[in-house]
Enzyme design. Structure first.
Site, PDB file in Angstrom:
ATOM      1  CG  ASN A 366      -0.164   0.225   2.504  1.00 59.58           C
ATOM      2  OD1 ASN A 366       0.884  -0.369   2.740  1.00 59.58           O
ATOM      3  ND2 ASN A 366      -0.668   1.112   3.348  1.00 59.58           N
ATOM      4  CB  CYS A 368       2.123   4.063   4.524  1.00 65.62           C
ATOM      5  SG  CYS A 368       1.210   5.595   4.241  1.00 65.62           S
ATOM      6  CD  GLU A 370       0.479   0.935   6.324  1.00 64.37           C
ATOM      7  OE1 GLU A 370      -0.617   1.510   6.481  1.00 64.37           O
ATOM      8  OE2 GLU A 370       1.426   1.439   5.703  1.00 64.37           O
TER       9      GLU A 370
END
Length: 706
Positions: A366, A368, A370
């Site tokens: 995704n 970011c 994570e």
């Protein structure tokens, strides 16, 4: 259903209206005609976030106006999730459903945890206000066991924040992805894709001619992201672009954002407006995504050995160029030094911890980094505010366990209640059911405890909190599997899944800590796993918790240390928010300072941005208040790069996914030091890493005041 889902009250009692009987206050919020109703203990900042970002602005009530109360917001979310849980069979009677609603209401009301933003944007809009909306999404119908298409937006709302989408090397697939990205941005979600399948510039096309190349298509996606605000608000669209290190255009990709930002600086120097939405940055490309290079262990070894690295065509796989690995490594570090991109994703480390390797590789993340899972998958996130579980008798593991249980069950309910932009994502979400439960405010917790972020004690706390989170989440997923059956890919991936679970447990044993609840839960999970399997292919990760961190009144976000004791956040859409750390007061109390001493120190911090030099402040306590960015007069008062990496490495073995985290670096950091940070992250077993050198970007949304 083979076995009913176990469920008990912990925070509430029957007959008590959690939201209806809560203490409340009225707050004036800019942009609203009247005062906003809010929980008594919520800060002005938290209420402003709720009102400005999450309130439904149209179609509410008899006058079709806006939501005007935080209680309205919480009620529509809780009621809708519980209603969806009831028709999916999660509760055996109305009393059980009411208990779930009360417990979830308590958690949200007291800011103990929060869902990701799309839940507040979209969930409950139809059942509460009969607003169906117009959409073109897909959901998995549990009755027919088929993926069905929708022409409404809110009957089955988009509830997940994180998406990973695939793309094939043909025009139809490329523009289908562009369309599905637009749908995700519209309703407040983010998406990531590995674009390495796209042919490089100059590669032949089947119908004759040559490909215009990877970058030409990335520019189209960048402009689309710029044009669409996330969630229909001023939130910027969230997007990740991943490219493998052996792509023929990898050097151009690495330099892309850096070169475009240089152009923006020239435009600002010529008088064009700056800022996130200024003319200068609207005129250039590459600024609307996070960029990551996917590197293998083999590449890292070639870098160490000063070996060569081969770039390969997307069609046929033949070698198009051979370059020194060190040259590519230098370019990555130089670009990150100048503009904070690209970050790195460590391909082989990610695959080693993959719960479902026989279902396909993990190729992207995704925005970011994570959530890392199969292509065409989605993950709804929730985060727990750790500070809420620290009391005079220590960390309240029982309350923590109940919060994990309630939130994870709610997240699992959301999987089939929600809709998705493509049929493939809807299908994979139902079959694999990946969830992302994490935490926020670790830095705030450590500061309140009087523990320096950069200390062995902080590492121990990080290990036990993350291990506890993961063990408890796995246990809930097992209970869900007993009630509804394991996720569809469990049997295929059983051997690999059991091996990964065992590695999590062995990592806990290697910490040489003993917490009875964690010990017993891990042992129970291991014993039951071969028989029960798991309902969810993933359960934990650490998200950045930006907006929801403010919504929960967190001092620090995700796993980060405090950025600065006094900081200013530039808001998308205009304006700025000045914030002063709230953990300082409680920490000083715990350290034994008197009320008058604390008041004097807090006044000093408000002016200077640091405790260094404050009257009455003891020098031996300085390290406790080190921050990600040092005050301008105290460059030594910052968390070092190794301090950031050690905390990440402490958490990573106890997560299904990865960690959204920035290694903050001082402006004086060199390119060689960035290389060192990246290499150490790989050696320490992290799945991904990103850096930010203070002041390296022309536009910086968060900065220290002093």
């Amino acid at each position: 259903m083979a076995k009913m889902l176990k469920f008990n009250r912990y925070f509430t009692r029957p007959g008590h209206d959690v939201l209806g009987q809560a203490e409340r206050k009225k707050i004036a919020i800019k942009g609203f005609d009247g005062p906003i109703e809010a929980p008594m203990r919520w800060s002005q900042t938290a209420v402003e976030v709720a009102a400005q970002k999450y309130f439904r602005k149209r179609g509410v009530g008899p006058h079709a106006g806006s939501e005007t109360s935080v209680f309205q917001l919480l009620h529509r979310v809780v009621e809708s999730i519980a209603r969806a849980g009831a028709w999916q069979g999660y509760f055996n009677d109305s009393a059980t459903e009411q208990a779930f609603k009360d417990e979830l209401s308590h958690i949200l009301l007291h800011q103990m945890g929060s869902f990701n933003s799309p839940v507040y944007f979209n969930v409950g809009i139809f059942p509460e206000y009969q607003i169906a909306g117009h959409g073109e999404n897909y959901y998995f119908d549990r009755t027919s066991e088929k993926v069905l298409e929708l022409n409404t937006a809110y009957v089955h709302p988009q509830a997940s924040a994180c998406f990973i989408q695939s793309v094939k090397d043909d025009l139809v697939s490329i523009f289908d992805l562009l369309k599905s990205e637009a749908k995700l941005f519209k309703y407040g979600s983010g998406t990531g894709t590995n674009f390495s399948s796209l042919r490089a510039k100059g590669e032949p096309l089947e119908g004759g001619g040559e490909s215009t190349g990877l970058i030409s298509y990335l520019e189209i996606f960048d402009k689309a992201a710029q044009a669409i605000k996330s969630g229909g608000t001023t939130r910027r669209a969230a997007k990740m672009v991943v490219v493998d290190a052996d792509h023929p255009e990898i050097l151009e990709f690495i330099r892309w954002k850096m070169d475009e930002e240089r152009k923006a600086r020239v435009l600002m120097a010529a008088g064009f407006s700056g800022g996130m939405d200024g003319e200068a940055f609207r005129s250039v490309s590459g600024q609307n995504s996070n960029n990551s290079v996917r590197v293998t262990d083999e590449f890292m070894k070639r870098v160490r050995e000063n070996g060569d690295w081969q770039l390969r065509a997307r069609r046929g796989g033949h070698v198009t160029a051979t370059i020194p690995a060190a040259q590519l490594w230098q370019e990555i570090a130089r670009a990150a030094w100048e503009c904070a991109d690209p970050g790195l994703q460590f391909h082989d480390t990610i695959q080693r911890w993959h719960f479902c390797p026989r279902s396909g590789p993990i190729r992207a993340s995704n925005p970011c980094s994570e959530f890392m899972f199969l292509d065409d998958s989605a993950c709804n996130l929730a985060s727990i505010n750790l500070v809420k579980f620290m009391g005079p008798d220590g960390f309240d593991w029982k309350a923590f366990a109940q919060t994990v249980r309630i939130l994870l069950i709610a997240q699992d309910i959301l999987v089939d209640y929600a809709s998705y932009p493509t049929a493939d994502i809807a299908r994979n979400s139902h079959h694999f059911r990946p969830l992302g439960l994490g935490y926020a405010n670790l830095g705030g917790l450590l500061m309140r405890l009087g523990i320096p972020y950069e200390s062995e004690e902080a590492i121990l706390w990080t290990q036990k909190i993350t291990a506890g989170l993961h063990a408890l989440a796995l246990e809930v997923s097992q209970d869900l599997a007993e009630a509804f059956g394991p996720f569809a890919g469990w049997d295929l991936n059983r051997a690999a899944g059991l091996e990964v679970i065992d590695r999590h447990f062995q990592a806990w044993r290697e910490t040489r800590q003993s917490v009875p609840l964690i010990d017993e839960t891990f042992q129970s999970v291991l014993k039951r796993a071969p028989n029960t399997g798991f309902r969810n292919a993933q359960v934990t990760l650490i998200a950045p918790t930006g907006t929801i961190g403010l919504f929960m009144d967190c001092d620090t976000l995700g796993i980060e240390p405090e950025f600065s004791l006094v900081k200013t956040k530039t808001l998308a859409g205009g304006g700025a928010l000045r914030m002063q750390n709230r953990a300082l007061h409680e920490s000083l109390l715990r350290l034994g300072y008197t009320g008058s001493e604390i008041a004097e120190i807090e006044r000093y911090v408000s002016e200077k941005g640091t405790v260094a030099g404050a009257p009455q402040f003891k020098r031996e306590h300085l390290k406790i208040f080190d921050t990600a960015i040092a005050p301008k007069d105290c460059p030594e008062r910052r968390v070092t790069a190794m301090g950031h990496l050690k905390i990440m490495a402490a958490a990573q073995p106890f997560l299904s996914g990865a960690i959204s985290k920035t290694v903050n670096l001082p402006q004086s950091t060199t390119i060689e030091e960035i290389k060192s940070v990246y290499e150490q992250a790989w050696q320490m077993g992290l799945k991904s890493v990103a850096v930010y050198r203070d002041g390296s970007k022309s536009v910086q949304p968060l900065c220290a005041e002093c």
